[in-house]
Design a protein around this motif. Structure first.
Motif, mmCIF file in Angstrom:
data_model
loop_
_atom_site.group_PDB
_atom_site.id
_atom_site.type_symbol
_atom_site.label_atom_id
_atom_site.label_comp_id
_atom_site.label_asym_id
_atom_site.label_seq_id
_atom_site.Cartn_x
_atom_site.Cartn_y
_atom_site.Cartn_z
ATOM 1 N N ASN A 9 0.833 -1.204 0.000
ATOM 2 C CA ASN A 9 0.000 0.000 0.000
ATOM 3 C C ASN A 9 0.866 1.253 0.000
ATOM 4 O O ASN A 9 1.991 1.232 0.487
ATOM 5 N N TYR B 178 0.718 5.495 0.995
ATOM 6 C CA TYR B 178 0.016 6.547 1.719
ATOM 7 C C TYR B 178 0.724 7.881 1.479
ATOM 8 O O TYR B 178 1.942 7.935 1.306
ATOM 9 N N LEU C 70 -4.710 7.054 2.361
ATOM 10 C CA LEU C 70 -4.451 5.934 1.461
ATOM 11 C C LEU C 70 -4.558 6.389 0.013
ATOM 12 O O LEU C 70 -5.549 7.002 -0.388
ATOM 13 N N TYR D 227 4.630 7.099 1.972
ATOM 14 C CA TYR D 227 5.064 5.891 2.656
ATOM 15 C C TYR D 227 4.490 4.656 1.961
ATOM 16 O O TYR D 227 3.302 4.635 1.618
ATOM 17 N N PHE E 101 6.211 -0.266 7.573
ATOM 18 C CA PHE E 101 6.232 0.861 6.647
ATOM 19 C C PHE E 101 7.660 1.117 6.167
ATOM 20 O O PHE E 101 8.633 0.829 6.869
ATOM 21 N N ILE F 279 -1.473 2.858 14.835
ATOM 22 C CA ILE F 279 -0.194 3.199 14.219
ATOM 23 C C ILE F 279 0.320 4.431 14.966
ATOM 24 O O ILE F 279 -0.470 5.294 15.359
ATOM 25 N N GLN G 223 3.535 7.573 15.379
ATOM 26 C CA GLN G 223 4.551 8.343 14.666
ATOM 27 C C GLN G 223 5.269 9.230 15.662
ATOM 28 O O GLN G 223 4.689 10.187 16.180
ATOM 29 N N LYS H 177 9.471 11.639 12.770
ATOM 30 C CA LYS H 177 9.853 10.310 12.268
ATOM 31 C C LYS H 177 8.771 9.714 11.377
ATOM 32 O O LYS H 177 7.738 10.335 11.112
ATOM 33 N N GLY H 178 9.025 8.488 10.946
ATOM 34 C CA GLY H 178 8.073 7.806 10.079
ATOM 35 C C GLY H 178 6.994 7.073 10.852
ATOM 36 O O GLY H 178 6.866 7.189 12.066
ATOM 37 N N LEU H 179 6.207 6.316 10.119
ATOM 38 C CA LEU H 179 5.070 5.600 10.684
ATOM 39 C C LEU H 179 5.505 4.236 11.213
ATOM 40 O O LEU H 179 6.302 3.538 10.586
ATOM 41 N N TRP I 76 3.693 0.706 12.610
ATOM 42 C CA TRP I 76 2.510 -0.107 12.905
ATOM 43 C C TRP I 76 2.629 -0.655 14.307
ATOM 44 O O TRP I 76 3.677 -1.197 14.685
ATOM 45 N N HIS J 144 -3.114 -4.636 15.360
ATOM 46 C CA HIS J 144 -4.479 -4.650 14.900
ATOM 47 C C HIS J 144 -5.267 -5.651 15.720
ATOM 48 O O HIS J 144 -4.720 -6.558 16.343
ATOM 49 N N TYR K 11 -2.350 7.054 16.060
ATOM 50 C CA TYR K 11 -3.492 7.064 15.159
ATOM 51 C C TYR K 11 -4.242 5.740 15.266
ATOM 52 O O TYR K 11 -3.619 4.672 15.337
ATOM 53 N N LEU L 238 -8.946 -1.060 9.176
ATOM 54 C CA LEU L 238 -8.281 -1.998 8.280
ATOM 55 C C LEU L 238 -9.338 -2.676 7.418
ATOM 56 O O LEU L 238 -10.213 -3.364 7.927
ATOM 57 N N TYR M 131 -5.628 -3.050 3.822
ATOM 58 C CA TYR M 131 -5.161 -1.672 3.805
ATOM 59 C C TYR M 131 -5.910 -0.795 4.798
ATOM 60 O O TYR M 131 -7.050 -1.065 5.167
ATOM 61 N N LEU M 132 -5.259 0.269 5.196
ATOM 62 C CA LEU M 132 -5.778 1.220 6.185
ATOM 63 C C LEU M 132 -6.441 2.361 5.425
ATOM 64 O O LEU M 132 -5.771 3.287 4.962
ATOM 65 N N ASP M 133 -7.757 2.273 5.295
ATOM 66 C CA ASP M 133 -8.428 3.215 4.393
ATOM 67 C C ASP M 133 -9.007 4.446 5.077
ATOM 68 O O ASP M 133 -9.382 5.405 4.393
ATOM 69 N N TRP N 270 -8.325 6.974 8.668
ATOM 70 C CA TRP N 270 -7.485 7.269 9.822
ATOM 71 C C TRP N 270 -8.124 8.373 10.666
ATOM 72 O O TRP N 270 -8.777 9.270 10.136
ATOM 73 N N GLY N 271 -7.890 8.303 11.971
ATOM 74 C CA GLY N 271 -8.257 9.413 12.826
ATOM 75 C C GLY N 271 -7.224 10.530 12.717
ATOM 76 O O GLY N 271 -6.232 10.407 12.006
ATOM 77 N N GLN N 272 -7.447 11.592 13.440
ATOM 78 C CA GLN N 272 -6.554 12.750 13.387
ATOM 79 C C GLN N 272 -5.324 12.566 14.284
ATOM 80 O O GLN N 272 -4.361 13.324 14.175
#
Lengths: 107, 123
Positions: A34, A36, A46, A87, A98, B37, B39, B43-45, B47, B50, B95, B99, B109-111, B113-115
């Motif tokens: 995926n 993002y 996404l 990402y 990721f 998830i 962050q 930095k990056g994301l 996981w 789940h 976040y 899924l 996939y994570l379609d 997301w919250g804020q």
């Protein structure tokens, strides 16, 4: 764990450019990949799922390809609103790792 | 429309605990796996976990095993993340995300997301 490596880490481009970001998995993940987009201070969004399927509402200038270990995200004609971090993520097996991200900046 | 709203973040001392919540609306919550998830600043994301739609299947990252507990209340459309033994390494925006599993494709996939909610671990 499967390691995801993106390249480049950052790039500078102009509006209208074609941009390609690559993502390599440390082992085969079939098509479980995926993409993002994340803008500063915002949640990720996404763009592409299952390597090449465009998420609903995403402009067609975004496309994805690849399978196995090598994948690409292509932005065919870069727009101002596309300057962001991108990402990749594998969903083949947990942990769903990721990539480290690619920052697309304005040239 | 799908909405996910996290809450519960804040400043906590090392070794302390915090519980995050994620309230879902706009979809049938009990039909979906949900994820966390995080962050770290700049930095990056990463996981984190789940949890299956029924709450019976939970997978999580090694970095949080034994310290974080994941649960959900389908009657209230709420997802929870109980964080214990926090360290500075846990400082991050957390976040929650939906899924979606598409069995017809390679679609996990994570379609949505919250804020996000910020957790800061500092003395």
């Amino acid at each position: 764990d499967i390691q995801m490596t993106q390249s480049p880490s950052s790039l500078s481009a102009s509006v209208g450019d074609r941009v390609i970001v690559t993502c390599r998995a440390s082992q085969s993940i079939a098509g479980y990949l995926n993409w993002y987009q994340q803008k500063p201070g915002k949640a990720p969004k996404l763009l592409i799922f299952a390597a090449s399927s465009l998420q609903s509402g995403i402009p067609s200038r975004f496309s994805g390809s690849g399978s196995g270990t090598d994948f690409t995200l292509t932005i065919s004609c870069l727009q101002l609103e596309d300057f962001a971090n991108y990402y990749c993520q594998q969903s083949y097996t947990t942990p769903y790792t990721f990539g480290q991200g690619t920052k697309v900046e304005i040239k | 429309q799908v909405q996910l709203v996290e809450s519960g973040g804040g400043l906590v001392k090392p070794g302390g605990s915090l519980r995050l919540s994620c309230e879902a609306s706009g979809f049938t919550f009990s039909d979906y796996y949900m994820s966390w998830i995080r962050q770290a600043p700049g930095k990056g994301l990463e996981w984190v976990s789940h949890i299956s739609n029924s709450g019976t299947i939970i997978n999580n990252a090694d970095s949080v095993k034994g310290r974080f507990t994941f649960s959900r209340d389908n009657a209230k459309n709420l997802l929870y993340l109980q964080m214990n033994s926090l360290t500075s390494e846990d400082t991050a925006v957390y976040y929650c995300a939906r899924l979606t599993i598409d069995s017809g494709t390679y679609g996990y996939y994570l379609d949505h997301w919250g804020q996000g909610t910020l957790v800061t671990v500092s003395s």
